[in-house]
Design a protein around this motif. Sequence first.
Motif, PDB file in Angstrom:
ATOM      1  N   UNK A 169      52.193  84.296   6.297  1.00 44.27           N
ATOM      2  CA  UNK A 169      50.916  84.252   5.568  1.00 44.27           C
ATOM      3  C   UNK A 169      51.153  84.581   4.092  1.00 44.27           C
ATOM      4  N   UNK A 170      51.846  85.701   3.860  1.00 39.30           N
ATOM      5  CA  UNK A 170      51.961  86.185   2.478  1.00 39.30           C
ATOM      6  C   UNK A 170      52.904  85.332   1.635  1.00 39.30           C
ATOM      7  N   UNK A 171      53.925  84.763   2.265  1.00 40.14           N
ATOM      8  CA  UNK A 171      54.758  83.810   1.513  1.00 40.14           C
ATOM      9  C   UNK A 171      53.915  82.585   1.142  1.00 40.14           C
ATOM     10  N   UNK A 211      47.832  92.903   3.588  1.00 40.35           N
ATOM     11  CA  UNK A 211      47.991  92.659   5.017  1.00 40.35           C
ATOM     12  C   UNK A 211      46.926  93.382   5.815  1.00 40.35           C
ATOM     13  N   UNK A 212      46.763  92.935   7.050  1.00 33.69           N
ATOM     14  CA  UNK A 212      46.121  93.775   8.047  1.00 33.69           C
ATOM     15  C   UNK A 212      46.896  93.603   9.337  1.00 33.69           C
ATOM     16  N   UNK A 232      45.509  86.907   8.471  1.00 31.54           N
ATOM     17  CA  UNK A 232      45.675  88.108   7.662  1.00 31.54           C
ATOM     18  C   UNK A 232      44.344  88.746   7.320  1.00 31.54           C
ATOM     19  N   UNK A 233      44.247  89.356   6.147  1.00 31.57           N
ATOM     20  CA  UNK A 233      43.003  90.037   5.755  1.00 31.57           C
ATOM     21  C   UNK A 233      42.002  89.077   5.124  1.00 31.57           C
ATOM     22  N   UNK A 254      53.793  76.980   8.810  1.00 25.53           N
ATOM     23  CA  UNK A 254      52.497  77.605   8.539  1.00 25.53           C
ATOM     24  C   UNK A 254      51.758  76.809   7.481  1.00 25.53           C
ATOM     25  N   UNK A 255      50.478  76.576   7.739  1.00 24.96           N
ATOM     26  CA  UNK A 255      49.662  75.761   6.840  1.00 24.96           C
ATOM     27  C   UNK A 255      48.427  76.529   6.413  1.00 24.96           C
TER      28      UNK A 255
END
Lengths: 784, 281
Positions: free
Chosen positions: A378-380, A459-460, A342-343, A300-301
């Motif tokens: 995403x959150x990491x 998050x969403x 994400x959001x 993930x980038x």
Amino acid sequence: VSAAAEKPGYVGAPVKRREDRALLTGRGTYVDNMAPAGTLSMVVARSPYAHARVKSISLDAARGAEGVVAVFSAADLQDDWKAAMPCAWPVTEDMKNPPHYPLTDVARYQGDGVAVVIAETRAQAKDAAELVEVDWEPLDALVDVGKALEDGAALAHPDLETNECYVWRLDTDATGQAIDDAEVVVTRRYYQPRLIPNAIEPRAVLAVPGPAGELTLYAATQIPHILRLLVAATLGMSETKLRVVAPDVGGGFGSKLDVYAEDLLAVALARRLGRPVKWTEERSENYVATIHGRDFVTEYTLAATKDGTITHCRARVTAAMGAYLQLVTPGIPLLGAWIYAGPYAIPNYSVEFTGVFTNTTPTDAYRGAGRPEATYVIERTMDALADELGMDRVELRRKNFIKEFPATIGSGLTIDSGDYVASLDKLLDHLDLDSLRAEQSKRRENGAAKQLGVGFSTYNEMCGLAPSRILGAIRYAAGGWEQATIRYLPTGSVQVITGTSPHGQGHETSWAQIVADQLGCDMDAVEVLHGDTSVSHAGLDTYGSRSLPVGGVALTYAADKVIDKARQIVAHQLEVSSDDLEYAKGTFAVKGSPDKEMTLAAAAWAAFAAHDLPDGMEPGLEATATYDPPNFSWPGGAHAAVVEVDTETGDARLVRYVAIDDVGSVVNPLIVDGQVHGGITQGISTALFEEGSYDETGSLETANLLTYLVPSAAELPSYELDRTESPSPTNPLGVKGVGETGTIAAAPAVMNAVLDAVSHLGVKDIQMPATPERVWRAIQEAKA
Amino acid sequence: VIPARFDYDVAESVDHAIELLGAGGGDAKLLAGGHSLVPALKLRIARPSKLVDIGRLSELSYVKDDGTHVAIGALTRHATVAADGTLAEHCPIVSFTAGQIGDPQVRHRGTLGGTLAHGDPASDMPAVMLALGAELVARGKGGERVIPATEFFTGVFETALAPDEVLVEARVPKLAASTGWSYMKANRRAQDWATVGVAALVHRDNGSIAGASIGLVNMGATPLRGKAAEDALAGGASAADAAMLVTEGAEPPSDFAGSSEYRAHLAQVMARRALEQALGD
């Protein structure tokens, strides 16, 4: 104003679940409780190997065992199947889908069925299954999703000459500008472990043949309607001859959203033998024979400007399908495909999913399905980007939040409503971050063994499956509508028939709340019927947080139709124009004539008696509505985890968990809190406990509750829950769905907290779940 | 969840149980609380031809003050041991540890004799018995014999009990008021077996350390004594230094809960913490 108008509404009230009395006092009815006269027991003999050919199979000893009625191999039953086992989601035109059948002579995973035993008792069937003699030729097994596409990798299906099942892309990079040209680029690679669902009630089916070719299938399933369609199609039966009943069902989490070999075997053998056939899964059998979840490798980038404005996101995912495609296996990554930003307002968006076959139990929908996989990376990576930019992790999130709604996002869909800033602010109010940071600093300075960490996950998600047109556009075989029928009975009670199929969600309670409010009657007067295809003729069942935002909304439209018809009856009987009637809480009043009124219940009697109805009107007060949602629904929120990490032992313990969720309007806050509790627990469990693992030969190492760690309340703190509410504008209830939010949000919050606790020691990454040994090793490696 | 076929007999007395075991062809198993045996039966890992149920032998459920020691009947449930006042006064490490076994359901069904006779090196109580120098009383056809805990545990799920012997009692010493003690275990979930556990006793003589004994859980095929660490502590080493020696002679397993290397490290950390607690530091 009538007395009814004074009555407070049920919607929004913490009404206790009407289901619980029976369930908690042991008076529920599960499939395994049912035993019609003459019921036979079925046990499947399974492959101990991950990949092996049956050179020969001998059933003689099993057939001769006490109590045995019949034993069949794959070859014996091949003519019973009119089609291979169904996959409803061919995500690309050229997707590979090797056919599989309920029994096989080439096992592709440990637990693949090779023979089936039918005996008078379960113990006899189990004993006889041990007597099935198979001469196996073991073949090379491919287990590791990360190695599936390497040159020289073993092939799960040698005939395909590749392990690749499909490649699916979504690329909306508006600028076409190379991501690597951005000012700051952070790329991380993550493995999300294989998860094994553990519903409290294992799977079970009971097939009861009738005298005229009809058959009733009682099944511990989430999907009685879909199951009927697909069992009928696979066995070449008429749908009219098959009734599927889902009685009390003890949890599913996606694992009962499937058409399994045992469902088909029980029906086929009940038809062959003319007697009821029952199969109940053993707990350890659940580990190999029921679908698994996750098992994703993701690169993930995130790319951003130096001031922290995120410009691109890109996900490259390799997702394990397992040995075969089950009902929606290939579509699971797609359920997250539109939310890899994400959001956050990220204009340039690209995802690429590669599905690969492995010699493991097939994967399929597991709570969250595709969205936890997205949110985790995403959150990491948001934390990693904040660290790279030298920005506060909370402020980076806040800066990039989508702030105007409805919002058309980089992936092309439109978020209905939300307020991510409000959720985050409320979270911070509850959390007291300053005190936590002060305590953390103190412990770091003291070199305390137990260090503190705080992790965030904003998050969403998209749920409420789903607009049928969109499902069609992404090649899903069916639609996403839901149906409801409301019958106002002559004595004033109300029958509600729903196409949703609850298995723990409390629909009987919530649906009664919704209908009672709209019809202005007592909740106790409303009976909710579900889970039986002979009662609920049409429906698409329960999964993907769809029941309330699709099935619940169908209820309101059915109630509108009931009220509309009653309005015509009342206008006729009171001899006024229907436009002159005002409806509120079960009573029609004539505008300007407050003494002239008639209740809905009275209209129901009039509709039943049919003595004096408007010309041409059919008797009865009943209506059916089928609702196809115009959009997905989009919950969101902000979660934070506080963990204590024992830096000497590596043991990470959750100290606090704070969750602010925005699931739109709330029908029953008790039920919503219950869903959030359960969801969060599954997410925490992903971060700290659960991990399905195979050895290199494809033998499942975590094949029971001793080695596959499902936590108990003793390992978890009490959660601190609150809500913000952004009603969905796309449905009259304003609801969004809450079944999966906790699972989607929780794992990265906890992992970010664990990493925060040891970041000062130089630790940058820990493989999930953060087991004590992994945490300890990460600290040792950072020290070295 | 469906065990293989077995015969089932109910013992009316200890002697009856011994007789039934003797007639069981060598693979009969005693059933007490059933919390290790029944899961093994359900998974068909254990396939005894016969179960001899001793669950009704209430004469084996007791805790008594026997002068120099406390005697605990083999069928005493963990919950009873945990709540016992005599043990709390004279040998609190036993009652404390009993309260750490499994979960409340396990503690209300599982028995002291069962957990000892099962011979699982991952169980809590065997290491405590070893550290205490307890004596275990077995009864067979020829009468009773006393087996020191040091000789009782012979391998993974193996003990010094003969196939037709019944463990009837455990005798634990009364500890001096000055004796410090600790039992600590590391596990992921409360109900799990210990990844590693450490039982520590520190004996004092006029305020100075006269000796220590350390029992280790899940650090080898049987519960082990941490002799080198004990000797070091008695010789004046600090808890931290002594604890580093606790793994001498241990052969910790590698499994889903942790590698052998991690267990060795964990044992050192736990031993230091247990010794510090026993020393009152």
